[in-house]
Design a protein around this motif. Sequence first.
Motif, PDB file in Angstrom:
ATOM      1  N   GLN A   3     -39.916 -10.041  67.141  1.00 43.58           N
ATOM      2  CA  GLN A   3     -38.634  -9.393  67.291  1.00 43.58           C
ATOM      3  C   GLN A   3     -37.561 -10.400  67.658  1.00 43.58           C
ATOM      4  N   GLY A   4     -37.863 -11.227  68.678  1.00 44.82           N
ATOM      5  CA  GLY A   4     -36.868 -12.182  69.154  1.00 44.82           C
ATOM      6  C   GLY A   4     -37.130 -13.566  68.590  1.00 44.82           C
ATOM      7  N   CYS A  23     -30.924 -16.103  71.804  1.00 49.54           N
ATOM      8  CA  CYS A  23     -32.003 -15.246  71.306  1.00 49.54           C
ATOM      9  C   CYS A  23     -31.399 -14.271  70.312  1.00 49.54           C
ATOM     10  N   TYR A  25     -32.407 -11.016  67.618  1.00 41.25           N
ATOM     11  CA  TYR A  25     -33.460 -10.035  67.370  1.00 41.25           C
ATOM     12  C   TYR A  25     -33.084  -9.191  66.173  1.00 41.25           C
ATOM     13  N   LEU A  32     -33.313  -6.001  77.032  1.00 41.00           N
ATOM     14  CA  LEU A  32     -33.751  -7.353  76.724  1.00 41.00           C
ATOM     15  C   LEU A  32     -34.042  -8.063  78.036  1.00 41.00           C
ATOM     16  N   LYS A  70     -26.743  -8.524  67.557  1.00 43.61           N
ATOM     17  CA  LYS A  70     -28.163  -8.565  67.885  1.00 43.61           C
ATOM     18  C   LYS A  70     -28.537  -9.932  68.458  1.00 43.61           C
ATOM     19  N   THR A  91     -38.030  -8.256  74.036  1.00 40.49           N
ATOM     20  CA  THR A  91     -37.350  -6.996  73.783  1.00 40.49           C
ATOM     21  C   THR A  91     -38.357  -5.901  73.499  1.00 40.49           C
ATOM     22  N   GLY A 104     -40.137 -13.671  71.867  1.00 39.93           N
ATOM     23  CA  GLY A 104     -39.785 -14.693  70.910  1.00 39.93           C
ATOM     24  C   GLY A 104     -40.643 -15.928  71.138  1.00 39.93           C
TER      25      GLY A 104
END
Lengths: 113, 113
Positions: A3-4, A23, A25, A32, A70, A91, A104
Amino acid sequence: SQQGEEDPQALSIQEGENATMNCSYKTSINNLQWYRQNSGRGLVHLILIRSNEREKHSGRLRVTLDTSKKSSSLLITASRAADTASYFCATDAEGGSQGNLIFGKGTKLSVKP
Amino acid sequence: DAMVIQNPRYQVTQFGKPVTLSCSQTLNHNVMYWYQQKSSQAPKLLFHYYDKDFNNEADTPDNFQSRRPNTSFCFLDIRSPGLGDAAMYLCATSRHRFPYEQYFGPGTRLTVT
């Protein structure tokens, strides 16, 4: 699925300088979080920012969140050698299974004395 | 101090030989998580327990199992470790599911020979 995505992957600065990590996403989020991981250790929670918040401070840490782009950023001011670590954003995903915190790949920060 | 403890910190096992990793917590948190983290990668959630309710991630291999006999303890069983299972295994807890912050143990580094 990831996602990240943190940027940069690695960052090297001198003590006293500021460090900024970003970061991005992919899907809408509720919240977050940022975590720090010292080499070979577990993660330590730094800060949580909710989707309706734009900025949050904790000591030398400043986190911003731009849900339209984002993206989030983590700023560490007046860095110290002890800040040397990997920093991860994490996230959830709106509609995702509860409890599923997606990390991430992290930014590896090196602060030189 | 309240904390998350993982034992052992380093574990060496042979290819195909079952291994169990242990996690305990003194935080009295409802949720316990197991993550797998390979070198320079993001932690990847394997599964989590909310109280006695087990939640497996869709892509977690069947080779990985977990047990939570009581609030304080959670175990990760790898039935037949392969070379690809060599990684850091992180246990984490949280009071409730996301968005609550997670508290991580120091991790167990698993080597498969």
